[in-house]
Design a protein around this motif. Structure first.
Motif, PDB file in Angstrom:
ATOM      1  N   UNK A   1     -32.352   4.153 -35.962  1.00  9.11           N
ATOM      2  CA  UNK A   1     -32.443   3.521 -34.649  1.00  9.11           C
ATOM      3  C   UNK A   1     -33.134   2.172 -34.783  1.00  9.11           C
ATOM      4  N   UNK A   2     -32.505   1.107 -34.312  1.00  9.23           N
ATOM      5  CA  UNK A   2     -33.143  -0.212 -34.422  1.00  9.23           C
ATOM      6  C   UNK A   2     -34.401  -0.300 -33.560  1.00  9.23           C
ATOM      7  N   UNK A   3     -35.357  -1.062 -34.032  1.00  2.97           N
ATOM      8  CA  UNK A   3     -36.557  -1.330 -33.242  1.00  2.97           C
ATOM      9  C   UNK A   3     -36.205  -2.337 -32.148  1.00  2.97           C
ATOM     10  N   UNK A   4     -37.102  -2.494 -31.185  1.00  3.78           N
ATOM     11  CA  UNK A   4     -36.884  -3.501 -30.144  1.00  3.78           C
ATOM     12  C   UNK A   4     -36.817  -4.900 -30.753  1.00  3.78           C
ATOM     13  N   UNK A   5     -37.634  -5.175 -31.750  1.00  2.00           N
ATOM     14  CA  UNK A   5     -37.611  -6.487 -32.400  1.00  2.00           C
ATOM     15  C   UNK A   5     -36.272  -6.713 -33.098  1.00  2.00           C
ATOM     16  N   UNK A   6     -35.756  -5.689 -33.767  1.00  2.00           N
ATOM     17  CA  UNK A   6     -34.452  -5.813 -34.432  1.00  2.00           C
ATOM     18  C   UNK A   6     -33.343  -6.024 -33.410  1.00  2.00           C
ATOM     19  N   UNK A   7     -33.399  -5.315 -32.307  1.00  2.00           N
ATOM     20  CA  UNK A   7     -32.385  -5.482 -31.256  1.00  2.00           C
ATOM     21  C   UNK A   7     -32.455  -6.882 -30.658  1.00  2.00           C
ATOM     22  N   UNK A   8     -33.668  -7.407 -30.478  1.00  2.00           N
ATOM     23  CA  UNK A   8     -33.827  -8.765 -29.950  1.00  2.00           C
ATOM     24  C   UNK A   8     -33.246  -9.787 -30.923  1.00  2.00           C
ATOM     25  N   UNK A   9     -33.460  -9.596 -32.208  1.00  2.00           N
ATOM     26  CA  UNK A   9     -32.888 -10.504 -33.217  1.00  2.00           C
ATOM     27  C   UNK A   9     -31.367 -10.423 -33.210  1.00  2.00           C
ATOM     28  N   UNK A  10     -30.836  -9.229 -33.062  1.00  2.00           N
ATOM     29  CA  UNK A  10     -29.378  -9.057 -32.964  1.00  2.00           C
ATOM     30  C   UNK A  10     -28.841  -9.837 -31.763  1.00  2.00           C
ATOM     31  N   UNK A  11     -29.535  -9.736 -30.630  1.00  2.00           N
ATOM     32  CA  UNK A  11     -29.115 -10.465 -29.431  1.00  2.00           C
ATOM     33  C   UNK A  11     -29.092 -11.971 -29.692  1.00  2.00           C
ATOM     34  N   UNK A  12     -30.080 -12.482 -30.412  1.00  2.00           N
ATOM     35  CA  UNK A  12     -30.100 -13.910 -30.739  1.00  2.00           C
ATOM     36  C   UNK A  12     -28.875 -14.277 -31.574  1.00  2.00           C
ATOM     37  N   UNK A  13     -28.522 -13.436 -32.523  1.00  2.00           N
ATOM     38  CA  UNK A  13     -27.344 -13.693 -33.346  1.00  2.00           C
ATOM     39  C   UNK A  13     -26.066 -13.712 -32.534  1.00  2.00           C
ATOM     40  N   UNK A  14     -25.956 -12.797 -31.595  1.00  2.00           N
ATOM     41  CA  UNK A  14     -24.777 -12.750 -30.717  1.00  2.00           C
ATOM     42  C   UNK A  14     -24.676 -14.048 -29.914  1.00  2.00           C
ATOM     43  N   UNK A  15     -25.803 -14.506 -29.393  1.00  2.00           N
ATOM     44  CA  UNK A  15     -25.789 -15.731 -28.586  1.00  2.00           C
ATOM     45  C   UNK A  15     -25.371 -16.933 -29.427  1.00  2.00           C
ATOM     46  N   UNK A  16     -25.887 -17.028 -30.663  1.00  2.00           N
ATOM     47  CA  UNK A  16     -25.505 -18.146 -31.525  1.00  2.00           C
ATOM     48  C   UNK A  16     -24.031 -18.089 -31.893  1.00  2.00           C
ATOM     49  N   UNK A  17     -23.538 -16.904 -32.200  1.00  2.00           N
ATOM     50  CA  UNK A  17     -22.114 -16.781 -32.520  1.00  2.00           C
ATOM     51  C   UNK A  17     -21.252 -17.207 -31.355  1.00  2.00           C
ATOM     52  N   UNK A  18     -21.633 -16.798 -30.171  1.00  2.00           N
ATOM     53  CA  UNK A  18     -20.893 -17.161 -28.973  1.00  2.00           C
ATOM     54  C   UNK A  18     -20.947 -18.659 -28.734  1.00  2.00           C
ATOM     55  N   UNK A  19     -22.148 -19.239 -28.808  1.00  2.00           N
ATOM     56  CA  UNK A  19     -22.305 -20.669 -28.561  1.00  2.00           C
ATOM     57  C   UNK A  19     -21.492 -21.483 -29.564  1.00  2.00           C
ATOM     58  N   UNK A  20     -21.658 -21.180 -30.822  1.00  2.00           N
ATOM     59  CA  UNK A  20     -21.016 -22.004 -31.842  1.00  2.00           C
ATOM     60  C   UNK A  20     -19.496 -21.884 -31.793  1.00  2.00           C
TER      61      UNK A  20
END
Length: 125
Positions: free
Chosen positions: A6-25
């Motif tokens: 199970x991912x930690x909250x910090x890991x999930x937050x980092x995943x969310x950042x990656x999703x946002x960058x992929x979407x933006x770029x």
């Protein structure tokens, strides 16, 4: 499996950042851009990504000098948006974790990386 996957909250937050960058770029790469349209495209990028869950702030800065130089050496009055023209910061707030991620040019490549991950508990705990 003998471990908790199970991912930690910090890991999930980092995943969310990656999703946002992929979407933006990938949503905006290749868009026509000129020195005149750069501010409005930067705002559109910010507002678009800020609509996504857990995203609290997006800052897009366009390197207008590099952009103007690219346009000057072109036969058109615009060029295609690429990462070399952008500096981006994205702030994610997920549960009690805040993640700041940035994209900046490094050795000729638009590198996306985590700048910070921190605990931002608001309940005084």
């Amino acid at each position: 499996m003998g471990t908790d996957a199970t991912p930690t909250d910090a890991e999930a937050a980092c995943f969310e950042a990656g999703i946002k960058f992929g979407s933006l770029y990938h949503q905006f790469a290749g868009a026509p851009i000129s020195p005149d349209s750069a501010p409005s495209l930067a705002r559109a990028m910010e507002e678009s990504i800020e609509n996504q869950p857990h995203c609290t702030a997006v800052t897009v800065d366009v390197d207008t000098e590099a952009l103007a130089s690219a346009v000057a050496s072109s036969s058109a009055d615009y060029t295609e948006l690429t990462g070399r023209f952008l500096e981006v910061e994205i702030v994610i707030d997920y549960e009690d974790r805040e993640v700041v991620a940035r994209m900046e040019m490094e050795d000729g490549y638009p590198l996306m990386r985590l700048a910070s991950v921190r605990d931002v508990r608001r309940d005084g705990a």
